[in-house]
Design a protein around this motif. Structure first.
Motif, PDB file in Angstrom:
ATOM      1  N   PRO A  68      27.243-112.736  17.555  1.00  0.00           N
ATOM      2  CA  PRO A  68      26.428-112.822  16.339  1.00  0.00           C
ATOM      3  C   PRO A  68      27.300-113.213  15.152  1.00  0.00           C
ATOM      4  O   PRO A  68      28.509-113.000  15.156  1.00  0.00           O
ATOM      5  CB  PRO A  68      25.889-111.404  16.175  1.00  0.00           C
ATOM      6  CG  PRO A  68      26.898-110.543  16.849  1.00  0.00           C
ATOM      7  CD  PRO A  68      27.481-111.358  17.977  1.00  0.00           C
ATOM      8  N   TRP A  70      15.465-106.333  22.383  1.00  0.00           N
ATOM      9  CA  TRP A  70      16.615-107.101  22.849  1.00  0.00           C
ATOM     10  C   TRP A  70      17.888-106.317  22.595  1.00  0.00           C
ATOM     11  O   TRP A  70      17.937-105.407  21.758  1.00  0.00           O
ATOM     12  CB  TRP A  70      16.678-108.479  22.214  1.00  0.00           C
ATOM     13  CG  TRP A  70      17.268-108.561  20.831  1.00  0.00           C
ATOM     14  CD1 TRP A  70      16.638-108.257  19.652  1.00  0.00           C
ATOM     15  CD2 TRP A  70      18.585-108.998  20.480  1.00  0.00           C
ATOM     16  NE1 TRP A  70      17.482-108.477  18.591  1.00  0.00           N
ATOM     17  CE2 TRP A  70      18.682-108.939  19.069  1.00  0.00           C
ATOM     18  CE3 TRP A  70      19.679-109.449  21.223  1.00  0.00           C
ATOM     19  CZ2 TRP A  70      19.847-109.288  18.389  1.00  0.00           C
ATOM     20  CZ3 TRP A  70      20.830-109.800  20.541  1.00  0.00           C
ATOM     21  CH2 TRP A  70      20.894-109.720  19.145  1.00  0.00           C
ATOM     22  N   THR A 103      21.364-117.175  25.235  1.00  0.00           N
ATOM     23  CA  THR A 103      20.215-117.077  24.340  1.00  0.00           C
ATOM     24  C   THR A 103      19.950-118.391  23.615  1.00  0.00           C
ATOM     25  O   THR A 103      18.796-118.738  23.332  1.00  0.00           O
ATOM     26  CB  THR A 103      20.443-115.950  23.317  1.00  0.00           C
ATOM     27  OG1 THR A 103      20.680-114.718  24.022  1.00  0.00           O
ATOM     28  CG2 THR A 103      19.261-115.765  22.398  1.00  0.00           C
ATOM     29  N   GLY A 121      16.652-104.662  13.415  1.00  0.00           N
ATOM     30  CA  GLY A 121      16.068-105.989  13.581  1.00  0.00           C
ATOM     31  C   GLY A 121      14.892-106.198  12.654  1.00  0.00           C
ATOM     32  O   GLY A 121      14.393-105.303  12.008  1.00  0.00           O
ATOM     33  N   GLN A 136      15.470-119.573  19.607  1.00  0.00           N
ATOM     34  CA  GLN A 136      16.618-118.674  19.553  1.00  0.00           C
ATOM     35  C   GLN A 136      17.947-119.423  19.429  1.00  0.00           C
ATOM     36  O   GLN A 136      19.004-118.855  19.658  1.00  0.00           O
ATOM     37  CB  GLN A 136      16.657-117.801  20.814  1.00  0.00           C
ATOM     38  CG  GLN A 136      15.421-116.977  21.055  1.00  0.00           C
ATOM     39  CD  GLN A 136      15.263-115.874  20.031  1.00  0.00           C
ATOM     40  OE1 GLN A 136      16.210-115.434  19.396  1.00  0.00           O
ATOM     41  NE2 GLN A 136      14.030-115.424  19.844  1.00  0.00           N
ATOM     42  N   HIS A 137      17.899-120.693  19.045  1.00  0.00           N
ATOM     43  CA  HIS A 137      19.098-121.521  19.104  1.00  0.00           C
ATOM     44  C   HIS A 137      20.238-120.983  18.239  1.00  0.00           C
ATOM     45  O   HIS A 137      21.411-121.140  18.580  1.00  0.00           O
ATOM     46  CB  HIS A 137      18.763-122.952  18.682  1.00  0.00           C
ATOM     47  CG  HIS A 137      19.868-123.932  18.904  1.00  0.00           C
ATOM     48  ND1 HIS A 137      20.347-124.244  20.169  1.00  0.00           N
ATOM     49  CD2 HIS A 137      20.615-124.668  18.032  1.00  0.00           C
ATOM     50  CE1 HIS A 137      21.324-125.125  20.068  1.00  0.00           C
ATOM     51  NE2 HIS A 137      21.510-125.395  18.786  1.00  0.00           N
ATOM     52  N   ARG A 138      19.923-120.336  17.116  1.00  0.00           N
ATOM     53  CA  ARG A 138      20.962-119.854  16.217  1.00  0.00           C
ATOM     54  C   ARG A 138      21.095-118.333  16.219  1.00  0.00           C
ATOM     55  O   ARG A 138      21.791-117.767  15.378  1.00  0.00           O
ATOM     56  CB  ARG A 138      20.683-120.357  14.794  1.00  0.00           C
ATOM     57  CG  ARG A 138      20.860-121.866  14.646  1.00  0.00           C
ATOM     58  CD  ARG A 138      20.661-122.311  13.203  1.00  0.00           C
ATOM     59  NE  ARG A 138      21.557-121.637  12.272  1.00  0.00           N
ATOM     60  CZ  ARG A 138      22.842-121.959  12.078  1.00  0.00           C
ATOM     61  NH1 ARG A 138      23.372-122.965  12.761  1.00  0.00           N
ATOM     62  NH2 ARG A 138      23.581-121.294  11.216  1.00  0.00           N
ATOM     63  N   THR A 139      20.438-117.674  17.166  1.00  0.00           N
ATOM     64  CA  THR A 139      20.508-116.212  17.197  1.00  0.00           C
ATOM     65  C   THR A 139      21.912-115.726  17.499  1.00  0.00           C
ATOM     66  O   THR A 139      22.422-114.810  16.858  1.00  0.00           O
ATOM     67  CB  THR A 139      19.518-115.663  18.244  1.00  0.00           C
ATOM     68  OG1 THR A 139      18.192-116.059  17.879  1.00  0.00           O
ATOM     69  CG2 THR A 139      19.583-114.148  18.313  1.00  0.00           C
ATOM     70  N   LEU A 140      22.541-116.328  18.505  1.00  0.00           N
ATOM     71  CA  LEU A 140      23.910-115.968  18.885  1.00  0.00           C
ATOM     72  C   LEU A 140      24.721-117.241  19.083  1.00  0.00           C
ATOM     73  O   LEU A 140      24.214-118.238  19.586  1.00  0.00           O
ATOM     74  CB  LEU A 140      23.926-115.162  20.191  1.00  0.00           C
ATOM     75  CG  LEU A 140      23.287-113.772  20.179  1.00  0.00           C
ATOM     76  CD1 LEU A 140      23.248-113.207  21.595  1.00  0.00           C
ATOM     77  CD2 LEU A 140      24.043-112.829  19.263  1.00  0.00           C
TER      78      LEU A 140
END
Length: 224
Positions: free
Chosen positions: A142, A159, A29, A224, A35-39
């Motif tokens: 996460p 998602w 992801t 979310g 989305q760089h810091r989503t996971l």
């Protein structure tokens, strides 16, 4: 995949259009725009021995195919395989600076040596079987260490992910839950047996409570 928006998934080969677009990219992801810091993309490393003989298995006392793990800070997990080997995994070099991704699955020699020492310490009788293969892969973590299933019925965007290395079972549960949400039917998924686990800065801590209130499989609610 280069971008996801309501009704459209864009790829280098062209656009895919659908009423529902579900992102299940897990550890990869971080490569997606926005989305760089989503996971946190973290690596898990594996080694596997050659086949063990009957005397080795008898010495170890591992008669069936149970999986096992320990509770060390740098923990490991292991399984006796159907063809008589021991597969053992651990974190090795788990995180690459700036959420960099590993695309080739090549494991560092120092990690192979580290996991090999652990294997020989835990199962001395397996030392003679040697190590035949080693590899690594990316998993998604996460920052609160809680997996999530999300679907927005207005936009059709959903998602699932954040399994933190437990995706074999959790992804099956999440996939069935998402399918029910997309179809608009009551979820047939069983309650999640796990507990919420607190995380700070990507470091593992002890379980924090008797259930993750944000998890759709547990509550039946959109998150979310």
């Amino acid at each position: 995949m280069t971008s996801i928006s309501a009704g459209r998934a864009r790829t280098p080969a062209g656009d895919v259009r659908a009423p529902y677009i579900v992102r299940c990219t897990e550890g990869y992801t971080a490569d997606m725009p926005g989305q760089h810091r989503t996971l946190l993309p973290m690596n898990s490393s594996m080694i596997i021995t050659g086949p063990l003989g009957d005397e080795a298995w008898k010495s170890i006392g591992w008669e069936r195919f149970e999986t096992l793990g320990d509770e060390a800070h740098a923990y490991i997990y292991a399984q006796r395989t159907a063809d008589g080997r021991i597969a053992l995994g651990g974190r090795g070099v788990p995180y690459r600076f700036g959420s960099g991704l590993d695309h080739d699955g090549v494991i560092a020699p120092s990690t192979i040596a580290q996991l090999g020492r652990i294997l020989r310490r835990m199962f001395p009788a397996a030392a003679g079987a040697g190590l035949e293969h080693a590899w690594c892969g990316v998993l998604g973590v996460p920052r609160d260490w809680c997996a999530t299933v999300t679907l927005d019925p207005q936009t059709g965007l959903g998602w699932a992910g954040g399994y933190s290395g437990h995706g074999v079972a959790a992804a099956n549960l999440a996939g069935r839950t998402l399918a029910d949400l997309v179809r608009g039917v009551p979820s047939r998924s069983p309650p999640c047996p796990g507990s919420a686990t607190a995380r700070r800065g990507g470091n593992r801590s002890r379980p924090a409570g008797p259930g993750c209130a944000a998890c759709t499989p547990c509550t039946g609610r959109r998150t979310g």
